[in-house]
Each structure stands twice: as structure tokens, then as C-alpha cells.
Design an enzyme around this catalytic site. Structure first.
Site, PDB file in Angstrom:
ATOM      1  N   SER A 132      31.298  34.361  57.153  1.00  0.00           N
ATOM      2  CA  SER A 132      32.497  34.236  58.044  1.00  0.00           C
ATOM      3  C   SER A 132      31.977  33.635  59.635  1.00  0.00           C
ATOM      4  O   SER A 132      32.763  32.771  60.196  1.00  0.00           O
ATOM      5  CB  SER A 132      33.201  35.649  58.103  1.00  0.00           C
ATOM      6  OG  SER A 132      33.698  35.650  57.087  1.00  0.00           O
ATOM      7  N   LYS A 146      37.784  48.285  53.792  1.00  0.00           N
ATOM      8  CA  LYS A 146      39.168  47.537  53.676  1.00  0.00           C
ATOM      9  C   LYS A 146      40.121  48.777  53.937  1.00  0.00           C
ATOM     10  O   LYS A 146      41.238  48.588  54.428  1.00  0.00           O
ATOM     11  CB  LYS A 146      39.449  46.691  52.774  1.00  0.00           C
ATOM     12  CG  LYS A 146      38.660  45.354  52.773  1.00  0.00           C
ATOM     13  CD  LYS A 146      38.970  44.257  51.741  1.00  0.00           C
ATOM     14  CE  LYS A 146      37.860  43.145  51.892  1.00  0.00           C
ATOM     15  NZ  LYS A 146      38.012  42.287  50.915  1.00  0.00           N
ATOM     16  N   ASP A 204      42.983  38.191  51.946  1.00  0.00           N
ATOM     17  CA  ASP A 204      42.311  37.908  50.790  1.00  0.00           C
ATOM     18  C   ASP A 204      43.241  37.361  49.929  1.00  0.00           C
ATOM     19  O   ASP A 204      42.995  36.419  48.865  1.00  0.00           O
ATOM     20  CB  ASP A 204      41.685  39.272  50.264  1.00  0.00           C
ATOM     21  CG  ASP A 204      40.552  39.682  50.916  1.00  0.00           C
ATOM     22  OD1 ASP A 204      39.839  38.596  51.395  1.00  0.00           O
ATOM     23  OD2 ASP A 204      40.085  40.732  51.103  1.00  0.00           O
ATOM     24  N   ALA A 238      38.987  45.720  37.795  1.00  0.00           N
ATOM     25  CA  ALA A 238      40.567  46.312  38.326  1.00  0.00           C
ATOM     26  C   ALA A 238      40.056  46.975  39.670  1.00  0.00           C
ATOM     27  O   ALA A 238      40.496  48.030  40.201  1.00  0.00           O
ATOM     28  CB  ALA A 238      40.791  47.414  37.548  1.00  0.00           C
ATOM     29  N   GLY A 239      39.029  46.444  40.411  1.00  0.00           N
ATOM     30  CA  GLY A 239      38.455  47.055  41.624  1.00  0.00           C
ATOM     31  C   GLY A 239      39.482  46.680  43.055  1.00  0.00           C
ATOM     32  O   GLY A 239      40.610  46.343  42.803  1.00  0.00           O
ATOM     33  N   GLY A 240      38.883  46.470  44.330  1.00  0.00           N
ATOM     34  CA  GLY A 240      39.774  46.358  45.269  1.00  0.00           C
ATOM     35  C   GLY A 240      40.278  45.031  45.424  1.00  0.00           C
ATOM     36  O   GLY A 240      41.239  44.905  45.786  1.00  0.00           O
TER      37      GLY A 240
HETATM   38  P1  NDP Z   1      34.848  46.810  43.535  1.00  0.00           P
HETATM   39  O1  NDP Z   1      33.577  47.476  43.752  1.00  0.00           O
HETATM   40  O2  NDP Z   1      36.307  47.249  44.173  1.00  0.00           O
HETATM   41  O3  NDP Z   1      35.189  46.700  41.933  1.00  0.00           O
HETATM   42  C1  NDP Z   1      34.073  46.345  40.913  1.00  0.00           C
HETATM   43  C2  NDP Z   1      34.831  45.990  39.563  1.00  0.00           C
HETATM   44  O4  NDP Z   1      33.979  45.147  38.844  1.00  0.00           O
HETATM   45  C3  NDP Z   1      35.431  47.324  39.054  1.00  0.00           C
HETATM   46  O5  NDP Z   1      36.145  46.849  38.152  1.00  0.00           O
HETATM   47  C4  NDP Z   1      33.987  47.464  38.001  1.00  0.00           C
HETATM   48  O6  NDP Z   1      34.319  48.374  36.790  1.00  0.00           O
HETATM   49  C5  NDP Z   1      33.603  46.269  37.734  1.00  0.00           C
HETATM   50  N1  NDP Z   1      32.301  45.905  37.411  1.00  0.00           N
HETATM   51  C6  NDP Z   1      31.116  45.999  37.961  1.00  0.00           C
HETATM   52  N2  NDP Z   1      29.794  45.755  37.482  1.00  0.00           N
HETATM   53  C7  NDP Z   1      30.439  45.486  36.177  1.00  0.00           C
HETATM   54  C8  NDP Z   1      29.609  44.997  35.204  1.00  0.00           C
HETATM   55  N3  NDP Z   1      28.326  44.831  35.058  1.00  0.00           N
HETATM   56  N4  NDP Z   1      30.120  44.789  34.119  1.00  0.00           N
HETATM   57  C9  NDP Z   1      31.686  44.699  33.917  1.00  0.00           C
HETATM   58  N5  NDP Z   1      32.360  45.258  34.850  1.00  0.00           N
HETATM   59  C10 NDP Z   1      31.715  45.484  36.368  1.00  0.00           C
HETATM   60  O7  NDP Z   1      34.530  45.258  44.098  1.00  0.00           O
HETATM   61  P2  NDP Z   1      35.658  44.368  44.725  1.00  0.00           P
HETATM   62  O8  NDP Z   1      37.038  44.394  43.977  1.00  0.00           O
HETATM   63  O9  NDP Z   1      35.441  44.576  46.111  1.00  0.00           O
HETATM   64  O10 NDP Z   1      34.902  42.846  44.472  1.00  0.00           O
HETATM   65  C11 NDP Z   1      34.644  42.345  43.509  1.00  0.00           C
HETATM   66  C12 NDP Z   1      33.950  40.918  43.314  1.00  0.00           C
HETATM   67  O11 NDP Z   1      34.885  40.091  44.294  1.00  0.00           O
HETATM   68  C13 NDP Z   1      32.718  40.913  44.146  1.00  0.00           C
HETATM   69  O12 NDP Z   1      31.966  40.104  43.507  1.00  0.00           O
HETATM   70  C14 NDP Z   1      32.824  40.207  45.485  1.00  0.00           C
HETATM   71  O13 NDP Z   1      31.853  39.645  45.923  1.00  0.00           O
HETATM   72  C15 NDP Z   1      34.056  39.299  45.358  1.00  0.00           C
HETATM   73  N6  NDP Z   1      34.996  38.965  46.427  1.00  0.00           N
HETATM   74  C16 NDP Z   1      35.184  37.442  46.589  1.00  0.00           C
HETATM   75  C17 NDP Z   1      35.880  37.087  47.639  1.00  0.00           C
HETATM   76  C18 NDP Z   1      36.100  35.722  47.961  1.00  0.00           C
HETATM   77  O14 NDP Z   1      36.636  35.410  49.046  1.00  0.00           O
HETATM   78  N7  NDP Z   1      35.688  34.956  47.273  1.00  0.00           N
HETATM   79  C19 NDP Z   1      36.733  38.172  48.600  1.00  0.00           C
HETATM   80  C20 NDP Z   1      36.424  39.726  48.114  1.00  0.00           C
HETATM   81  C21 NDP Z   1      35.710  39.986  47.106  1.00  0.00           C
HETATM   82  P3  NDP Z   1      34.295  49.857  36.975  1.00  0.00           P
HETATM   83  O15 NDP Z   1      35.691  50.203  37.221  1.00  0.00           O
HETATM   84  O16 NDP Z   1      34.054  50.110  35.374  1.00  0.00           O
HETATM   85  O17 NDP Z   1      33.212  50.220  37.700  1.00  0.00           O
END
Ligand code: NDP
Length: 265
Positions: free
Chosen positions: A18, A65, A101, A123-125
Site C-alpha cells: 500500500s 478491521k 475490500d 469463511a474468514g474476514g
Molecule cells: P481469516 O484469518 O479471517 O480466515 C482464514 C480462513 O482460511 C478461514 O476460513 C480458515 O478456516 C481458512 N484456512 C486457513 N488455513 C487453511 C488451510 N490450511 N486449509 C483450509 N482452510 C484454511 O483470513 P482473512 O479472511 O483475513 O484472509 C484470507 C486471505 O485473503 C489471506 O490469504 C489474505 O492474504 C487474503 N486477502 C487478500 C486481499 C487482497 O487485496 N488481494 C485483501 C484481504 C485479504 P477455519 O475457519 O477452519 O480456520
């Protein structure tokens, strides 16, 4: 007028693109401002830190966030709906919060035509805001996640959700990796058997991870599917944030022309 200061708050934050993106645009467009990065360890201190540093605006990345959402005096309706803020602008001592985003992501996938059904892996953030905007735009989103706790919220909101154990496959126009699987390791976002079952029937595969070809996108290529990484999502969320920072002074394309140079440096 004194030079305006902007920053990205996160933990970690050293890897963020950024500052380069925004500084290139400020410089090339002749806007008297500067953008830096700040390692914020305690999210509770976001507001205090913002004012102590004398900032005009910030972007917020993982894991703050929700803290950013709580710090705002005025929330844009979409940010309010999803509970996550990644852009804040100060106006007359008040903090205004936005989520760029999700619209950035929506624009990034708009190149794929005739898409109605989407499978989210994760299903994360990030999935939270992007699934909401897709649904608002008329897409049908199904979520497949490794474990069940994070799915509860989506289920309550009426989304179709599955874990790996109870997944009933269907045909999806797009499959999108919303997890961090593949970011710092070589793992797939779901078991290979599941992916090998759904990828052949999809139109394209997208990853939100940028700057590398993830195992998920590599697998999609073995099925001869078009792929797209998260670079455009990053670029577009930045352009929309810049538009707020500069109070709608420039066109989207003018900002894009300069900001996208950050991806070829
Ligand atoms: P969160 O920590 O909120 O969520 C992570 C998610 O990934 C959960 O659903 C988790 O499952 C799952 N997960 C993590 N590791 C594994 C694995 N080894 N196998 C299967 N599922 C897995 O993360 P965010 O939502 O904040 O970020 C997700 C991705 O988005 C990141 O890679 C980030 O870099 C990318 N991103 C990209 C952006 C862009 O501008 N291009 C902007 C913002 C984010 P569980 O619930 O089972 O733990």
C-alpha cells in the site's frame, strides 16, 4: 496547507504494497501527501494512535478491521452492514469508515461474464464482506470451510454452507480461494478430491492471495481453467481508498494509471 499524512495499520505490516501504491499516485497526480506503514500491536489503541500521529487517513489490514470499525464516528452503510472497516478518513476531528475490500473484489471479478453461482473456499474476514457484496449484486454464494464455527454466522444470514465432511457438490460458475492456504505454505484450501470434483465444471478459478501462484491456482491450471490472483483486488481496493483520501478529486482510471506501477516495480 501542510502535507497530509496517511498510513497503513496492521500486524504484520512490513510486507504491505500500500505505501508504494499510494505514494506513486500522490506523487504522479501532484497531491501533496505522504503514506507510510505503522505496526499497530494493540487494536484498542487505533484511534489514539491515529490522532497522535496526526494522520489524515489510514488503511487497516489484518487483524484490526473490526477494531477500525469500532473506532469510527461515522460509518458508510456497507461497512456498517459487514462490520469491517479497511479505510478511515478524518474530517473535522471525526473518523469516517469505509470498506473498499469488497467493491475492489467485485470489480476484480467483473471480467468473468455470465457468472451467477460462486463457491467460496473459506469463511474468514475477507469472505464476510465479499460474500455480502456478491449477494447484494445478485450472485448466489455457497461457502465451503475447513471447520464449522465460522460458518454459523453465514448460515444465520441464509447462505448455503458446508464443511469438508458434509459437502454436497454442485456446479459453480466461479470457485474462489478466500483462505490463507497457500500464502505461506503449500497447502490447498480444501482436500484435492473435493477440488478435483468441482473444478472441471467451473468457468474459472480465482485466488485472493497475490504475488505468487498458489497450489490452488496451479491445480486449476492442470484442469485447463482460466485463473486470476488477488493483485487486481488489492489494486482496486487501493484505488477506491485513494478516492476517499483525496475527496473524489481524480477519476478511477487516472488513479489506476499511476497506482498500478507499484505492481511492475
Ligand atoms: P481469516 O484469518 O479471517 O480466515 C482464514 C480462513 O482460511 C478461514 O476460513 C480458515 O478456516 C481458512 N484456512 C486457513 N488455513 C487453511 C488451510 N490450511 N486449509 C483450509 N482452510 C484454511 O483470513 P482473512 O479472511 O483475513 O484472509 C484470507 C486471505 O485473503 C489471506 O490469504 C489474505 O492474504 C487474503 N486477502 C487478500 C486481499 C487482497 O487485496 N488481494 C485483501 C484481504 C485479504 P477455519 O475457519 O477452519 O480456520
Amino acid at each position: 496547507m501542510a502535507k497530509e499524512l496517511f498510513a497503513i495499520f496492521g500486524n504484520p505490516v512490513f510486507h504491505s504494497k500500500s505505501p508504494l501504491m499510494h505514494n506513486l499516485a500522490f506523487q504522479d497526480l501532484g497531491f501533496d501527501a505522504c503514506y507510510t506503514r505503522y505496526l499497530l500491536e494493540n487494536g484498542e489503541k487505533l484511534k489514539e494512535t491515529f490522532f497522535t500521529l496526526g494522520l489524515k487517513g489510514i488503511n487497516i489490514t489484518v487483524p484490526h478491521k473490526e477494531h477500525a470499525y469500532n473506532a469510527c464516528d461515522v460509518l458508510d452503510p456497507f461497512a456498517k452492514k459487514v462490520g469491517a472497516v479497511n479505510t478511515i478518513v478524518e474530517k473535522e476531528g471525526k473518523l469516517y469508515g469505509y470498506n473498499t475490500d469488497a467493491p475492489g473484489f467485485l470489480k476484480a471479478i467483473s471480467e468473468f461474464k455470465e457468472v451467477k453461482t460462486v463457491l467460496f473456499l473459506g469463511a474468514g474476514g475477507t469472505a464476510q464482506s465479499t460474500s455480502t457484496i456478491l449477494r447484494d449484486e445478485g450472485y448466489k454464494v455457497t461457502l465451503l470451510n475447513r471447520s464449522s464455527p465460522r460458518l454459523e454466522k453465514y448460515k444465520k444470514e441464509g447462505f448455503k454452507t458446508f464443511t469438508f465432511d458434509d459437502f454436497i457438490p454442485n456446479t459453480y460458475d466461479l470457485i474462489i480461494n478466500m483462505t490463507s492456504a497457500g500464502l505461506e505454505d503449500d497447502s490447498l484450501p480444501a482436500p484435492k478430491e473435493i477440488l478435483d470434483g468441482v473444478i472441471p465444471k467451473t468457468k474459472a478459478c480465482v485466488d485472493v492471495i497475490y504475488g505468487k501462484e498458489t497450489p490452488f491456482l496451479k491445480l486449476a491450471k492442470t484442469h485447463a481453467k482460466p485463473t486470476k490472483d488477488g493483485s487486481d483486488m488489492l489494486l482496486y481496493q487501493g484505488i477506491i481508498a485513494f478516492d476517499y483520501f483525496t475527496d473524489h478529486t481524480y477519476t478511477f482510471d487516472a488513479i489506476k494509471d499511476h497506482m498500478q506501477k507499484a505492481f511492475s516495480l
